[in-house]
Design an enzyme around this catalytic site. Sequence first.
Site, PDB file in Angstrom:
ATOM      1  N   PRO A 129      -2.196  -4.144   7.054  1.00  0.00           N
ATOM      2  CA  PRO A 129      -1.184  -4.330   6.010  1.00  0.00           C
ATOM      3  C   PRO A 129      -0.224  -5.442   6.364  1.00  0.00           C
ATOM      4  CG  PRO A 129      -1.519  -2.005   6.405  1.00  0.00           C
ATOM      5  CD  PRO A 129      -2.335  -2.737   7.445  1.00  0.00           C
ATOM      6  N   CYS A 130       0.043  -6.305   5.373  1.00  0.00           N
ATOM      7  CA  CYS A 130       0.802  -7.530   5.654  1.00  0.00           C
ATOM      8  C   CYS A 130       2.278  -7.412   5.322  1.00  0.00           C
ATOM      9  CB  CYS A 130       0.207  -8.699   4.856  1.00  0.00           C
ATOM     10  SG  CYS A 130       0.394  -8.519   3.063  1.00  0.00           S
ATOM     11  N   GLN A 131       2.730  -6.275   4.758  1.00  0.00           N
ATOM     12  CA  GLN A 131       4.109  -6.233   4.286  1.00  0.00           C
ATOM     13  C   GLN A 131       5.121  -6.423   5.406  1.00  0.00           C
ATOM     14  OE1 GLN A 131       1.719  -4.194   3.429  1.00  0.00           O
ATOM     15  NE2 GLN A 131       1.643  -3.994   1.200  1.00  0.00           N
ATOM     16  N   PHE A 152       4.885  -8.482   7.762  1.00  0.00           N
ATOM     17  CA  PHE A 152       4.959  -9.899   8.107  1.00  0.00           C
ATOM     18  C   PHE A 152       5.372 -10.761   6.924  1.00  0.00           C
ATOM     19  CE2 PHE A 152       1.170  -8.260  10.584  1.00  0.00           C
ATOM     20  CZ  PHE A 152       1.879  -8.065  11.750  1.00  0.00           C
ATOM     21  N   SER A 153       5.198 -10.249   5.708  1.00  0.00           N
ATOM     22  CA  SER A 153       5.363 -11.059   4.510  1.00  0.00           C
ATOM     23  C   SER A 153       6.774 -11.566   4.352  1.00  0.00           C
ATOM     24  CB  SER A 153       4.973 -10.241   3.277  1.00  0.00           C
ATOM     25  OG  SER A 153       5.286 -10.940   2.093  1.00  0.00           O
TER      26      SER A 153
END
Length: 366
Positions: free
Chosen positions: A70-72, A74-75
């Site tokens: 899941p990228c949230q 890092f986003s």
Amino acid sequence: MLDLFAGCGGLTRGFVDQGSFQSVGAVELDRAAAATYAANFDPTGRHTYAGDIAGYTEVPPVDLVIGGPPCQGFSALGKRDPADVRNQLWREFVRIVRESRARMFVFENVDRFAKTPEFQLLRAAAGEGGELADFQTQVFRLNAADFGAPQKRIRTIIVGSRIGPVAEPLPTHAKVPGEARARWVSLREAFLEGPVVLEPAVREEWLPESSIDFQGDAVPGAFKLRDLHITRNHDLTSLIRYAHIQPGQSRFQLPEELQYACWRRHTKGAGDVLGRLQWDQPAVTIRTEFFKPEKGRFLHPQWENGGEQINRALTHAEAAVVQGFDERHLWCGTKAEIARQIGNAVPPPLARAVAFSVAGRLKGAR
């Protein structure tokens, strides 16, 4: 291959379409997304693990592990909290790569991941004395539009290999076309001229009444792409706002009386909010709330010139096409769950390009 954090299967779709890979396992926490994955690549549901990856212990031997945690965390849209538990999931990825005895891995994440401490730790794991010390890693910064997706979406791709380096994926498209590259695919080509022609006008708001059994649970679906060509009922004030926004414009072009109070106070930044897409350009990056024009540049590109004015956000079907999915892919879940799957997916055209490079190395090592 084994797909971790598999979502709806965008990575797997690209790798399977390349022609050299077969999925023998997938891990996905979200049950609706896991059901979508199984509907497409594991009809019996036997090798789709729907749960916390930390509990995935029966790891099969594979040639390749792929996945995008899941990228949230890092986003740029998130808080970028170093303590965010999602930022630590790459450690589970490393564990499973080791336990699977894979010869290669493909790790996908947002562009910003390459600037995080976790990126450096992942690279260190493949360094001397690290958990993946026998892997050589390569980092590619790839734009989905360069590989035929009608969307400008930049991702960090890390390829790890115990059998030698891979060739950098070769772009097939460019903003300015050349001898070896076609022009970026526009929304006009994607919606009106491509293999999936979607009429701009839609009225339906709900998915069909349908459900499937997924590992003992009833999950809405499995829906075909055209079942997702649905919109929302926007209120009158919203429709009036949308009617003021021409292609390429955004909230900054609204008259003061139609602006939210917070917009009047913040006159800079958020230039994509309430933005209208353009027919002759790829879309911006599709996110999980693409169906809300107030969240980004998601208004349908059709305005007054050349046809009926379309004052709505992209439908789920249009967003899926922007990501590069076609009518083969089935979908499971509620409207909100499917939107999240679409927004979080890896564009299959981008995945397919990476798959070509990986397959070349694996075949050469036999």
